[in-house]
Design an enzyme around this catalytic site. Structure first.
Site, PDB file in Angstrom:
ATOM      1  N   LYS A 234      -4.596  -6.739   6.686  1.00  0.00           N
ATOM      2  CA  LYS A 234      -3.935  -6.025   7.528  1.00  0.00           C
ATOM      3  C   LYS A 234      -2.916  -5.896   7.930  1.00  0.00           C
ATOM      4  O   LYS A 234      -3.383  -6.692   8.312  1.00  0.00           O
ATOM      5  CB  LYS A 234      -5.164  -4.410   7.774  1.00  0.00           C
TER       6      LYS A 234
ATOM      7  N   GLY B 107      -4.996  17.047   7.239  1.00  0.00           N
ATOM      8  CA  GLY B 107      -4.344  15.611   7.020  1.00  0.00           C
ATOM      9  C   GLY B 107      -3.948  16.404   5.385  1.00  0.00           C
ATOM     10  O   GLY B 107      -4.375  15.971   4.490  1.00  0.00           O
TER      11      GLY B 107
ATOM     12  N   GLY C 117      -0.764  14.947   4.412  1.00  0.00           N
ATOM     13  CA  GLY C 117      -0.121  13.789   4.394  1.00  0.00           C
ATOM     14  C   GLY C 117       0.263  13.395   2.470  1.00  0.00           C
ATOM     15  O   GLY C 117      -0.531  14.314   2.218  1.00  0.00           O
TER      16      GLY C 117
ATOM     17  N   VAL D 270      -1.569  11.546   0.959  1.00  0.00           N
ATOM     18  CA  VAL D 270      -2.553  11.798  -0.223  1.00  0.00           C
ATOM     19  C   VAL D 270      -3.373  13.108   0.073  1.00  0.00           C
ATOM     20  O   VAL D 270      -3.788  13.778  -1.078  1.00  0.00           O
ATOM     21  CB  VAL D 270      -3.815  10.158   0.587  1.00  0.00           C
TER      22      VAL D 270
END
Ligand code: NAD
Length: 350
Positions: free
Chosen positions: A80, A178, A180, A182
């Site tokens: 990552k 959330g 966003g 996804v």
């Protein structure tokens, strides 16, 4: 800053720090394990409170990618990267080209993709400096988020089947934190399946859109945890399941996209003790990486999406084994992921 003694270090193979004064780039790339293949993982851009916080985040996320790829049966390792900076004000094409140069220096041991704070467009700039970029539009699978939403939706259905005995999602109440890339896509699938939605985001614009499009009920960000729902779907940032939030949960199931949802591993046991079924984050949110793993000359989106939907059965296996062994689901998932890596190491050594 401590590195080897950082609790998240966990024998990472490589951790690299890059600074480019010309563009303001400050990035860390972490490669956790490449036993199964090159490390593939997203690039997060975030205004971290400190460099230590950025390091801890990249190490946790990178290790999560190792387990995610292993459990999903992909021949990829875990890695990552994080770019320290404000994604709203500090982005530039030059910064991402410089980041691409940093990725290129790893000669394919790490392949970068999109994550929180970065977009396909940003990575296309990075791609101008290195070929080790996945999930871009040209010649690639494009934005992985729709595949992640599809995977979370299928995983959530498995959790509802196992935990609520629900054959479909009609009337099932889901709180989504959330909205966003996804979270919003997940809401769309859930609504089409007949679920009732309660939503929140720190950006009011997305909340209003979800209210209008999905007939969702909106609540303030600090009110989402304690909603009286069947399922809580965390789709914002990590560590959302902690000592403060768990006692407030009314949901019987946690199934969402956010990475590193458990603040600490012990919180998985606390959820189990409370009878809350937890779909381990890196299993349910593997859709994006599954899609990206299909990239190449024979790329076929339908085939990739079919494999994404298999997250449903992977989770059913984990839930069943967790009950059989009376252990938390996240422990079972780690064990299954580690078993595959260990078996591969043994084969390589023999
Ligand atoms: P995103 O940045 O597009 O969306 C995150 C949303 O959460 C934003 O709208 C943001 O305003 C909101 N948010 C942030 N803090 C909040 C809070 N305290 N309360 C309510 N809302 C808040 O990111 P995304 O790509 O949708 O990813 C969401 C999560 O899923 C992240 O944890 C990410 O690491 C994980 N994930 C994403 C993918 C992918 O394919 N994009 C794949 C695997 C995992």
């Amino acid at each position: 800053m401590t590195i080897f003694s950082n609790p998240e270090f966990d024998n990472h193979e490589t951790v690299l720090f890059f600074k480019d004064p010309k563009t303001g780039l400050k990035a860390i790339i972490a490669i956790h394990d490449t036993t199964l293949g090159p490390a593939l993982g997203g690039t997060r851009m975030w205004n971290y409170g400190s460099e230590e916080e950025a390091l801890t985040d990249v190490l946790r996320l990178s290790r999560g990618m190792t387990y995610k790829s292993s459990l999903t049966g992909l021949n990829l390792g875990g890695g990552k990267s994080v770019i320290i900076g404000d994604a709203k004000t500090q982005k530039s094409p030059e910064l991402f080209r410089a980041f691409g140069e940093a990725v290129g220096r790893l000669n394919g041991n790490y392949i970068a993709a999109e994550d929180v704070g970065t977009s396909v467009e940003d990575l296309e700039y990075a791609r101008q400096s290195t070929s080790y970029i996945a999930g871009i539009s040209e010649g690639g699978a494009g934005d992985p988020s729709p595949a992640t939403s599809w995977g979370v939706f299928n995983g959530l259905k498995a959790a509802a089947k196992y935990g609520l005995n629900a054959t479909d999602l009609k009337g099932v109440r889901v709180a989504v934190q959330g909205l966003g890339h996804v979270g919003y896509g997940l809401c769309k699938h859930l609504r089409e399946a007949g679920a009732e939605l309660i939503v929140t985001d720190i950006y009011d614009q997305m909340v209003q859109k979800a209210v209008a499009e999905f007939d969702a009920k909106a609540v303030k960000p600090e009110e989402i945890i304690q909603q009286d729902v069947d399922i809580f779907a965390p789709c914002a940032l990590g560590a959302v399941l902690n000592d403060e939030t768990i006692p407030e949960l009314k949901a019987k199931i946690i199934a969402g996209a956010a990475n590193n949802q458990l603040a600490e591993d012990r919180h998985g046991q606390i959820l189990r003790d409370k009878g809350i079924l937890y779909a381990p984050d890196y299993v349910i949110n593997a859709g994006g990486i599954i899609l990206i793993s299909h990239e190449g000359p024979t790329f076929n989106r339908d085939k990739a999406m079919k494999q994404v939907a298999e997250i449903h059965d992977t989770l059913l296996n984990i839930f069943t084994r967790a009950d059989r062994e009376n252990r938390p689901t996240h422990e079972i998932a780690y064990q299954m992921a580690r078993e595959r890596i260990e078996n591969t190491r043994l084969k390589m050594a023999s």
